[in-house]
Design a protein around this motif. Structure first.
Motif, PDB file in Angstrom:
ATOM      1  N   ASP A 141       0.834  -1.210   0.000  1.00  0.00           N
ATOM      2  CA  ASP A 141       0.000   0.000   0.000  1.00  0.00           C
ATOM      3  C   ASP A 141       0.865   1.256   0.000  1.00  0.00           C
ATOM      4  N   GLN A 142       1.936   1.255   0.776  1.00  0.00           N
ATOM      5  CA  GLN A 142       2.827   2.419   0.844  1.00  0.00           C
ATOM      6  C   GLN A 142       3.556   2.642  -0.480  1.00  0.00           C
ATOM      7  N   CYS A 143       3.787   1.576  -1.217  1.00  0.00           N
ATOM      8  CA  CYS A 143       4.484   1.681  -2.500  1.00  0.00           C
ATOM      9  C   CYS A 143       3.560   2.084  -3.640  1.00  0.00           C
ATOM     10  N   SER A 144       2.259   1.937  -3.452  1.00  0.00           N
ATOM     11  CA  SER A 144       1.289   2.231  -4.505  1.00  0.00           C
ATOM     12  C   SER A 144       1.259   3.725  -4.797  1.00  0.00           C
ATOM     13  N   PRO A 145       1.291   4.101  -6.088  1.00  0.00           N
ATOM     14  CA  PRO A 145       1.288   5.537  -6.419  1.00  0.00           C
ATOM     15  C   PRO A 145      -0.013   6.226  -6.053  1.00  0.00           C
ATOM     16  N   HIS A 146      -1.105   5.485  -5.906  1.00  0.00           N
ATOM     17  CA  HIS A 146      -2.401   6.096  -5.608  1.00  0.00           C
ATOM     18  C   HIS A 146      -2.914   5.679  -4.237  1.00  0.00           C
ATOM     19  N   ASN A 147      -2.016   5.586  -3.271  1.00  0.00           N
ATOM     20  CA  ASN A 147      -2.388   5.222  -1.915  1.00  0.00           C
ATOM     21  C   ASN A 147      -2.927   6.465  -1.198  1.00  0.00           C
ATOM     22  N   PRO A 148      -4.222   6.492  -0.825  1.00  0.00           N
ATOM     23  CA  PRO A 148      -4.775   7.679  -0.174  1.00  0.00           C
ATOM     24  C   PRO A 148      -4.070   8.013   1.136  1.00  0.00           C
ATOM     25  N   ARG A 149      -3.650   6.972   1.881  1.00  0.00           N
ATOM     26  CA  ARG A 149      -2.940   7.240   3.151  1.00  0.00           C
ATOM     27  C   ARG A 149      -1.602   7.910   2.881  1.00  0.00           C
ATOM     28  N   LYS A 150      -0.927   7.486   1.806  1.00  0.00           N
ATOM     29  CA  LYS A 150       0.369   8.060   1.461  1.00  0.00           C
ATOM     30  C   LYS A 150       0.219   9.532   1.046  1.00  0.00           C
TER      31      LYS A 150
END
Length: 153
Positions: A141-150
């Motif tokens: 999830d942290q690596c995902s470019p579209h992670n809302p939390r990130k």
């Protein structure tokens, strides 16, 4: 308390994840799809009808390159491109029935390949891997470019 990761451990994790991904990729996508084509097909299958610009962002490729990839997948009958009726400058892409079937074939093949490797693990290693799944999912999830939390951090 923030965990500090030893550089050697980070390298080991990166190498292990890369080796697993390459193995699954090489043995499942066949000779008919490139790695990038398989990734684009999977993303469109997951997202449904998607704007080409959003797909380019999700895949991390420039729009010109993505247009070429989509054209090849269109030629093979796996994707369908359409124009937004409200804004003719905007193009959408979606999977055809054949594209969905191909995506599911690759996904099922990868799942089966991984299942075969997992059954070869010792019970202790299997339990450790299962216990690590939430942490690996969080890392993904942290690596995902579209992670809302990130994006909110």
């Amino acid at each position: 308390m923030t965990q500090t990761f030893d550089n050697d451990d980070v390298i080991r994790l990166r190498v292990a994840l890369s080796r697993i991904a390459r193995l699954l990729d090489r043995q499942s996508r066949g000779a008919s799809l490139t790695r990038t084509q398989a990734s684009v097909l999977a993303t469109v299958s997951r997202l449904g009808s998607v704007r080409l610009s959003d797909l380019a962002d999700a895949e991390g490729v420039n729009p010109t390159m993505l247009s070429r990839i989509v054209a090849k997948l269109e030629d093979r009958g796996l994707l369908r491109r359409s124009t937004d009726p409200d804004d003719r400058r905007v193009a959408h892409v979606e999977c055809t029935d054949a594209g969905t079937a191909e995506h599911l074939r690759v996904r099922n093949e990868r799942t089966q390949l991984l299942r075969e490797r997992l059954t070869g693990l010792s019970e202790a290693s299997a339990a450790e891997l299962l216990a690590a799944l939430p942490a690996l999912e969080s890392l993904a999830d942290q690596c995902s470019p579209h992670n809302p939390r990130k994006e909110s951090q």
